[in-house]
Design a protein around this motif. Structure first.
Motif, PDB file in Angstrom:
ATOM      1  N   PHE A 571       0.853  -1.185   0.000  1.00 55.93           N
ATOM      2  CA  PHE A 571       0.000   0.000   0.000  1.00 55.93           C
ATOM      3  C   PHE A 571       0.888   1.234   0.000  1.00 55.93           C
ATOM      4  CE2 PHE A 571      -2.094  -3.517   2.005  1.00 55.93           C
ATOM      5  CZ  PHE A 571      -3.336  -3.534   1.404  1.00 55.93           C
ATOM      6  N   GLY A 572       0.709   2.076  -1.031  1.00 53.54           N
ATOM      7  CA  GLY A 572       1.527   3.272  -1.154  1.00 53.54           C
ATOM      8  C   GLY A 572       1.140   4.343  -0.155  1.00 53.54           C
ATOM      9  N   ALA A 573       1.899   5.421  -0.192  1.00 57.16           N
ATOM     10  CA  ALA A 573       1.638   6.527   0.718  1.00 57.16           C
ATOM     11  C   ALA A 573       0.369   7.270   0.296  1.00 57.16           C
ATOM     12  CB  ALA A 573       2.823   7.482   0.726  1.00 57.16           C
ATOM     13  N   ARG A 577      -0.862  12.985   4.157  1.00 58.53           N
ATOM     14  CA  ARG A 577      -0.237  12.488   5.384  1.00 58.53           C
ATOM     15  C   ARG A 577       1.241  12.217   5.131  1.00 58.53           C
ATOM     16  NH1 ARG A 577      -3.601   7.426   7.104  1.00 58.53           N
ATOM     17  NH2 ARG A 577      -3.936   7.260   4.853  1.00 58.53           N
ATOM     18  N   ALA A 578       2.008  12.120   6.204  1.00 56.66           N
ATOM     19  CA  ALA A 578       3.429  11.829   6.074  1.00 56.66           C
ATOM     20  C   ALA A 578       3.622  10.526   5.306  1.00 56.66           C
ATOM     21  CB  ALA A 578       4.083  11.745   7.449  1.00 56.66           C
ATOM     22  N   SER A 579       4.679  10.485   4.518  1.00 62.62           N
ATOM     23  CA  SER A 579       4.936   9.343   3.640  1.00 62.62           C
ATOM     24  C   SER A 579       5.045   8.041   4.429  1.00 62.62           C
ATOM     25  CB  SER A 579       6.233   9.592   2.871  1.00 62.62           C
ATOM     26  OG  SER A 579       6.643   8.446   2.191  1.00 62.62           O
ATOM     27  N   SER A 580       4.297   7.018   3.972  1.00 57.91           N
ATOM     28  CA  SER A 580       4.349   5.718   4.635  1.00 57.91           C
ATOM     29  C   SER A 580       3.926   4.647   3.646  1.00 57.91           C
ATOM     30  CB  SER A 580       3.422   5.689   5.856  1.00 57.91           C
ATOM     31  OG  SER A 580       3.390   4.394   6.421  1.00 57.91           O
ATOM     32  N   VAL A 581       4.646   3.529   3.649  1.00 65.55           N
ATOM     33  CA  VAL A 581       4.309   2.361   2.847  1.00 65.55           C
ATOM     34  C   VAL A 581       4.028   1.208   3.798  1.00 65.55           C
ATOM     35  CG1 VAL A 581       5.267   0.600   1.302  1.00 65.55           C
ATOM     36  CG2 VAL A 581       5.561   3.018   0.770  1.00 65.55           C
ATOM     37  N   GLU A 586       0.272 -12.519   3.307  1.00 67.26           N
ATOM     38  CA  GLU A 586      -0.676 -13.501   3.805  1.00 67.26           C
ATOM     39  C   GLU A 586       0.022 -14.466   4.749  1.00 67.26           C
ATOM     40  OE1 GLU A 586      -4.166 -16.505   2.151  1.00 67.26           O
ATOM     41  OE2 GLU A 586      -2.769 -15.563   0.765  1.00 67.26           O
ATOM     42  N   GLY A 587      -0.617 -14.740   5.873  1.00 70.45           N
ATOM     43  CA  GLY A 587      -0.040 -15.627   6.866  1.00 70.45           C
ATOM     44  C   GLY A 587       0.689 -14.901   7.972  1.00 70.45           C
ATOM     45  N   LYS A 588       0.960 -13.594   7.781  1.00 70.66           N
ATOM     46  CA  LYS A 588       1.601 -12.796   8.820  1.00 70.66           C
ATOM     47  C   LYS A 588       0.555 -11.899   9.468  1.00 70.66           C
ATOM     48  CE  LYS A 588       6.256 -12.809   6.893  1.00 70.66           C
ATOM     49  NZ  LYS A 588       7.445 -11.999   6.532  1.00 70.66           N
ATOM     50  N   THR A 589       0.655 -11.743  10.768  1.00 64.26           N
ATOM     51  CA  THR A 589      -0.384 -11.034  11.527  1.00 64.26           C
ATOM     52  C   THR A 589      -0.170  -9.533  11.562  1.00 64.26           C
ATOM     53  OG1 THR A 589       0.857 -11.435  13.572  1.00 64.26           O
ATOM     54  CG2 THR A 589      -0.837 -13.051  12.968  1.00 64.26           C
ATOM     55  N   THR A 590       1.027  -9.056  11.244  1.00 67.23           N
ATOM     56  CA  THR A 590       1.298  -7.629  11.312  1.00 67.23           C
ATOM     57  C   THR A 590       1.784  -7.118   9.969  1.00 67.23           C
ATOM     58  OG1 THR A 590       3.551  -8.013  12.080  1.00 67.23           O
ATOM     59  CG2 THR A 590       1.857  -7.729  13.765  1.00 67.23           C
ATOM     60  N   LEU A 591       1.575  -5.837   9.731  1.00 66.18           N
ATOM     61  CA  LEU A 591       2.050  -5.196   8.529  1.00 66.18           C
ATOM     62  C   LEU A 591       3.465  -4.682   8.747  1.00 66.18           C
ATOM     63  CD1 LEU A 591      -1.199  -4.783   8.387  1.00 66.18           C
ATOM     64  CD2 LEU A 591      -0.624  -3.062   6.674  1.00 66.18           C
ATOM     65  N   ALA A 592       4.281  -4.758   7.716  1.00 73.02           N
ATOM     66  CA  ALA A 592       5.569  -4.071   7.731  1.00 73.02           C
ATOM     67  C   ALA A 592       5.342  -2.664   7.197  1.00 73.02           C
ATOM     68  CB  ALA A 592       6.578  -4.809   6.864  1.00 73.02           C
ATOM     69  N   THR A 593       5.838  -1.657   7.882  1.00 72.54           N
ATOM     70  CA  THR A 593       5.656  -0.272   7.448  1.00 72.54           C
ATOM     71  C   THR A 593       7.003   0.444   7.427  1.00 72.54           C
ATOM     72  OG1 THR A 593       5.210   0.484   9.704  1.00 72.54           O
ATOM     73  CG2 THR A 593       3.313  -0.167   8.369  1.00 72.54           C
ATOM     74  N   PHE A 594       7.139   1.364   6.489  1.00 76.52           N
ATOM     75  CA  PHE A 594       8.342   2.187   6.431  1.00 76.52           C
ATOM     76  C   PHE A 594       8.017   3.469   5.681  1.00 76.52           C
ATOM     77  CE2 PHE A 594       8.466  -0.888   2.978  1.00 76.52           C
ATOM     78  CZ  PHE A 594       8.729  -0.115   1.854  1.00 76.52           C
ATOM     79  N   SER A 595       8.876   4.460   5.822  1.00 71.44           N
ATOM     80  CA  SER A 595       8.637   5.778   5.242  1.00 71.44           C
ATOM     81  C   SER A 595       9.617   6.015   4.099  1.00 71.44           C
ATOM     82  CB  SER A 595       8.811   6.862   6.300  1.00 71.44           C
ATOM     83  OG  SER A 595       8.678   8.146   5.732  1.00 71.44           O
ATOM     84  N   PRO A 596       9.136   6.055   2.842  1.00 74.13           N
ATOM     85  CA  PRO A 596      10.067   6.247   1.728  1.00 74.13           C
ATOM     86  C   PRO A 596      10.532   7.685   1.538  1.00 74.13           C
ATOM     87  CG  PRO A 596       7.844   5.973   0.894  1.00 74.13           C
ATOM     88  CD  PRO A 596       7.771   5.757   2.377  1.00 74.13           C
ATOM     89  N   TYR A 597       9.679   8.668   1.921  1.00 73.13           N
ATOM     90  CA  TYR A 597      10.009  10.068   1.652  1.00 73.13           C
ATOM     91  C   TYR A 597       9.825  10.961   2.877  1.00 73.13           C
ATOM     92  CZ  TYR A 597       9.678   8.441  -3.183  1.00 73.13           C
ATOM     93  OH  TYR A 597       9.838   7.744  -4.351  1.00 73.13           O
ATOM     94  N   GLY A 598      10.004  10.425   4.054  1.00 75.35           N
ATOM     95  CA  GLY A 598       9.947  11.228   5.267  1.00 75.35           C
ATOM     96  C   GLY A 598       8.608  11.901   5.469  1.00 75.35           C
TER      97      GLY A 598
END
Length: 662
Positions: A571-573, A577-581, A586-598
């Motif tokens: 899911f793109g930013a 709102r502040a940049s976030s991906v 599937e099979g994982k209970t949590t999302l990985a999130t990170f900020s590509p452009y601060g």
């Protein structure tokens, strides 16, 4: 699950003349009968490498003649185990010198030859091992593809050729622990076993090339199309973007598919000789097994070890090559056999027939040094939209303009529309005057077609490629909302509609849509509603298979991308709102999130691709309106893998980017 091995028949030898070999060839007396080595260009490959004792191939099969004079010097030897009745390496197995017998639970995987019938099943593992690694140029019997190698003998099938999945899993775990390079699986079974799938994936992830036979079920009663009737383990990776098993079909001497061989684009990666093959047989003269060498064998069982042998040869010359590198090299250099198999859909026999010399050249040449995939970037050019094509090392290759204002562009994809090996730029734009249009251009800027998707201006559209008619000639799949439903339209390669269907009722307004048409014939769709997504699976004519819902915290207004079967969604930013991906697997209970452009709040475009050919999906993002022309590539956990600027630093109108692999 029960497995069975895949010798099909014992046929008369076809060799009537003496072949002439122009390149390196072994002096073994029966090498003259091994016609298939010329076919797959082994003499040219042997000029580069004849194998290495540092490479280990695990043959998980039935009993193997570990005393065969043409195998004895190429057997794996456990470096920390002595034949002393003790468990020297502490793995719970006593005297596992050359491997292990999981049927009789001892360290001797040799066949029982006294008082038994001479059957094909009895020779099976020995023949498979002989193709991979019978000692070459030693004036004994025939030659293997690897004149020097280490063959690990792991018996998981009995003398009749049947076995349990639990024993196969134990054998694979043993091979993983001992850090082998290649695993050969010349058997098939019915039914999906999660634990079996997972251990093969683990082997791949730990650097092991896994090869599996397709099966010999292509008859009037069973049919052999694995896209419709899957067999395992060969089909465990049929619904993923990046293969982690090399599925192998069998060919005759003229490159036509052997009549018994299973086939299917979703499970088969490559083909190899599998009819009238000669190799080693069990040798025990005192028990009546006098011959060291047998001829006229057929089956996908003996097609698979050609691929295992090729993978081992590649590892002997390029020990740091990853499984993804080896798979790509084998498939990208395979010889096309579509013309002589014209009754089958394109891709049914994988990439084509094995060419070992070409695969060695490929992995040793430019492809070994590639950084990753290429890119197409769209950006605002004022009245029109500029399109730039960038190479793997981020250098501009071509540039052209399309007569559409950039704000009207809805989505961008790069697709091999007609399956000719050359990608096209495909995009959707919309305005009140023309409605919503699907457009295709060549990478050089020549317009191929333009077709209307809807008379209305639709701002949420998903696009992907796909073999929509199942004839190997490509096409495009489009998904869009229409009258409260999700409409899926299948286009021929020339932009004409082939078929369409309503795939789902839309409970609310979808914020973004993605669609993928897999080579297995399934269509996957995703509708994103902000706080959750729904993923749909249909067959190739639109009949529903299943629907799943996934929660997406803080997901409002995000664009969505997915891999080939929807098991990974990115899911793109969101704008404002502040940049976030966010990445949902599937099979994982949590999302990985990170900020590509601060703190940048202009949103981003997003796509998923295995950019650097390491077997894992990567996230490619481009800054949205108000942002610079900054393209970034991330691993799924947010680790930055690469970045470049698609325009000068003064440009701040945002970009749309897609990456692709040739």
């Amino acid at each position: 699950m029960l497995f069975r091995r895949l010798f099909f028949s014992l046929l008369a030898s076809l060799f009537l003349t003496t072949p002439v070999f122009a390149a390196k060839y072994p002096n073994d007396p029966y090498a003259i009968d091994q016609w298939f080595y010329e076919k797959i260009r082994m003499p040219d490959a042997w000029e580069k490498t004849t194998g290495s004792k540092k490479v280990v191939v695990a043959v998980i099969d039935g009993p193997m003649d570990i005393d065969h004079p043409d195998l004895v010097n190429n057997l794996w030897k456990n470096p920390v185990e002595l034949k002393n009745g003790k468990d020297d390496d502490g793995n719970g197995l006593t005297d596992d010198i050359h491997g292990w017998d999981y049927i009789h639970m001892d360290g001797d995987p040799s066949p029982q030859t006294t008082g038994v019938e001479d059957t094909l099943s009895l020779h099976h593992a020995t023949t498979v091992a002989g193709i991979i690694g019978a000692e070459g140029n030693n004036s004994i019997a025939g030659a293997g593809m690897n004149w020097q190698v280490q063959i690990m003998a792991l018996q998981a099938l009995d003398e009749e050729g049947t076995g349990l999945v639990s024993n196969v899993i134990r054998a694979i775990n043993y091979a993983i622990t001992k850090k082998v390079d290649v695993i050969n699986l010349s058997f098939v079974g019915e039914g999906f076993e999660t634990s079996f799938h997972d251990v093969i994936r683990e082997a791949y992830d730990k650097g092991i090339v896994v090869v599996a036979a397709s099966g010999n079920d292509n008859d009037a009663e069973n049919g052999g199309n694995l896209n419709f009737k899957k067999k395992y383990p060969v089909c465990y990776d049929s619904d993923v973007d990046t293969p982690f098993i090399l599925g192998v079909a069998a060919l005759r001497q003229d490159d036509t598919m052997a009549s018994f061989s299973n086939y299917g684009s979703g499970c088969i990666d490559i083909s190899a000789p599998g009819a009238s093959i000669s190799s080693l047989g069990v040798h025990d003269p005192a028990a009546g097994f006098g011959s060291q060498f047998i001829t006229g064998l057929s089956g996908t069982s003996i097609a698979a070890p050609f691929i295992s042998g090729a993978a081992a040869l590649i590892r002997s010359r390029y020990p740091n090559a990853k499984p993804a590198d080896i798979i790509r090299a084998l498939k990208s250099t395979a010889v096309s056999i579509d013309v002589v198999n014209s009754t089958l859909a394109r891709g049914s026999l994988g990439a084509g027939r094995l060419d070992v010399a070409a695969a060695l050249d490929s992995i040793g040449g430019a492809q070994q040094n590639l950084k990753g995939g290429e890119f197409v970037v769209m950006f605002d050019g004022g009245e029109w939209t500029n399109v730039r094509h960038f190479s793997r090392d981020f250098k501009k290759k071509t540039q052209f303009v399309v007569p559409v204002p950039f704000p009207q562009i809805i989505t961008l994809e790069v697709i091999d529309v007609n399956r000719d090996g050359v990608q096209e730029v495909v995009f959707v734009y919309a305005n009140k005057k023309v409605g919503t249009q699907l457009v295709a251009y060549s990478l050089e800027g020549f317009k191929i077609f333009e077709s209307q998707i809807s008379a209305k201006e639709v701002r949420t559209v998903g696009v992907s490629g796909g073999d929509v008619i199942r004839d190997g000639k490509g096409g495009i799949t489009v998904a869009l909302p229409e009258e409260g439903k999700l409409k899926v339209v299948l286009y021929r390669r020339d932009g004409r509609i082939f078929h369409w269907f309503y795939g789902a009722d839309l409970g609310a307004t979808a914020e973004s849509i993605a669609v993928r048409f897999s080579d297995t014939g399934f269509i996957y769709g995703v509708t994103h509603y902000g706080s959750f997504v729904e993923r749909y699976t249909w067959n190739f004519i639109g009949a529903p298979v299943n629907t799943k819902r996934f929660d997406v915290p803080d997901g409002a207004k995000r664009p969505v991308a997915m891999n080939g079967n929807g098991t990974i969604m990115a899911f793109g930013a969101a704008r404002g709102r502040a940049s976030s991906v966010a990445v949902l697997e599937e099979g994982k209970t949590t999302l990985a999130t990170f900020s590509p452009y601060g703190e940048f709040a202009g949103g981003s475009s997003i796509t998923l691709i295995d950019w650097d050919f390491d077997g894992a999906q990567d996230v490619v993002v481009g800054a949205g309106p108000g942002g610079g022309p900054h393209v970034k590539i991330f691993a799924l956990d947010g680790a930055l893998k690469g970045e470049f600027f698609a325009h000068g630093p003064q440009y701040t109108s945002g970009i749309m980017v897609r990456a692709f692999n040739r």
